[in-house]
Design a protein around this motif. Structure first.
Motif, PDB file in Angstrom:
ATOM      1  N   ARG A  62      71.089 115.341  28.157  1.00  0.00           N
ATOM      2  CA  ARG A  62      72.348 114.639  28.446  1.00  0.00           C
ATOM      3  C   ARG A  62      73.086 115.212  29.646  1.00  0.00           C
ATOM      4  NH1 ARG A  62      73.898 111.205  24.002  1.00  0.00           N
ATOM      5  NH2 ARG A  62      72.486 111.559  22.261  1.00  0.00           N
ATOM      6  N   GLN A  63      72.754 116.430  30.042  1.00  0.00           N
ATOM      7  CA  GLN A  63      73.375 117.030  31.221  1.00  0.00           C
ATOM      8  C   GLN A  63      72.683 116.593  32.511  1.00  0.00           C
ATOM      9  OE1 GLN A  63      72.503 119.064  28.368  1.00  0.00           O
ATOM     10  NE2 GLN A  63      74.548 118.455  27.706  1.00  0.00           N
ATOM     11  N   HIS A  99      68.124 120.034  24.946  1.00  0.00           N
ATOM     12  CA  HIS A  99      68.419 120.915  26.090  1.00  0.00           C
ATOM     13  C   HIS A  99      67.117 121.226  26.814  1.00  0.00           C
ATOM     14  CE1 HIS A  99      70.212 124.085  28.489  1.00  0.00           C
ATOM     15  NE2 HIS A  99      69.210 124.861  28.128  1.00  0.00           N
TER      16      HIS A  99
END
Length: 182
Positions: free
Chosen positions: A125-126, A161
């Motif tokens: 999501r980053q 992540h």
């Protein structure tokens, strides 16, 4: 998880997808992209030509052309990737690693604010991504850092992540579509 292990897992899941799943997810992602301000405000779109089970980009390319945007797609020259203006989807052939590329070498696109669609195997999501291992997009974006970027992927490609390295350049926005179990 190591990048090579993650790549193998994602590739296996992509190979298990049906053509219908790919088409439905690709259509959903095209509509998601068309609704973004990044797309609406872009004068140019640097897209990729889909390969294997990647999110299909033909619908996006055709819409961008009909919206009056300049469209360019990558062509690899050794370690370098250049975006060449594309006006006709029939003017492509297998190139680097069997990936479709323009059959010509000119004109090279030159819009420092073009929206870049980033392919890849895994995302978070980053905006961090695991690509295919060639580093072409990271090198291109390091040389031309002003481009807004969007990654398109299937839901199973989204990770909680991803570990990054100093040269990895994240996408500004990641869009995904779930396809059900594969």
């Amino acid at each position: 998880m190591q990048k090579n292990e993650l790549r193998a897992i994602i590739r296996a899941k992509k190979r298990a997808m049906t053509p219908e799943q790919i088409q439905l997810a690709s259509h959903d992602l095209a509509n998601q992209l068309f609704d973004t301000e990044l797309y609406k405000n872009a004068r140019s779109l640097y897209a990729y030509l889909s390969y294997n089970q990647e999110v299909r980009t033909n619908e996006i390319i055709l819409r961008a052309l009909s919206d009056g945007k300049t469209v360019a797609v990558p062509k690899v020259y050794g370690e370098e990737m250049r975006f060449l203006i594309l006006t006709d989807l029939t003017q492509v052939a297998k190139g680097y690693s069997g990936i479709p590329e323009p059959v010509y070498d000119q004109p090279v696109a030159c819009d420092p604010s073009a929206l870049v669609l980033m392919p890849g195997l895994a995302f978070d999501r980053q905006g961090h991504r695991v690509g295919y291992g060639g580093g072409f997009y990271d090198r291109f974006l390091a040389q031309e850092p002003g481009h807004p970027t969007v990654a398109l992927c299937y839901g199973f490609q989204m990770q909680e992540h991803l570990e990054t390295e100093e040269f990895d350049i994240p996408a500004d926005l990641v869009l995904w579509a779930d396809i059900g179990e594969t």
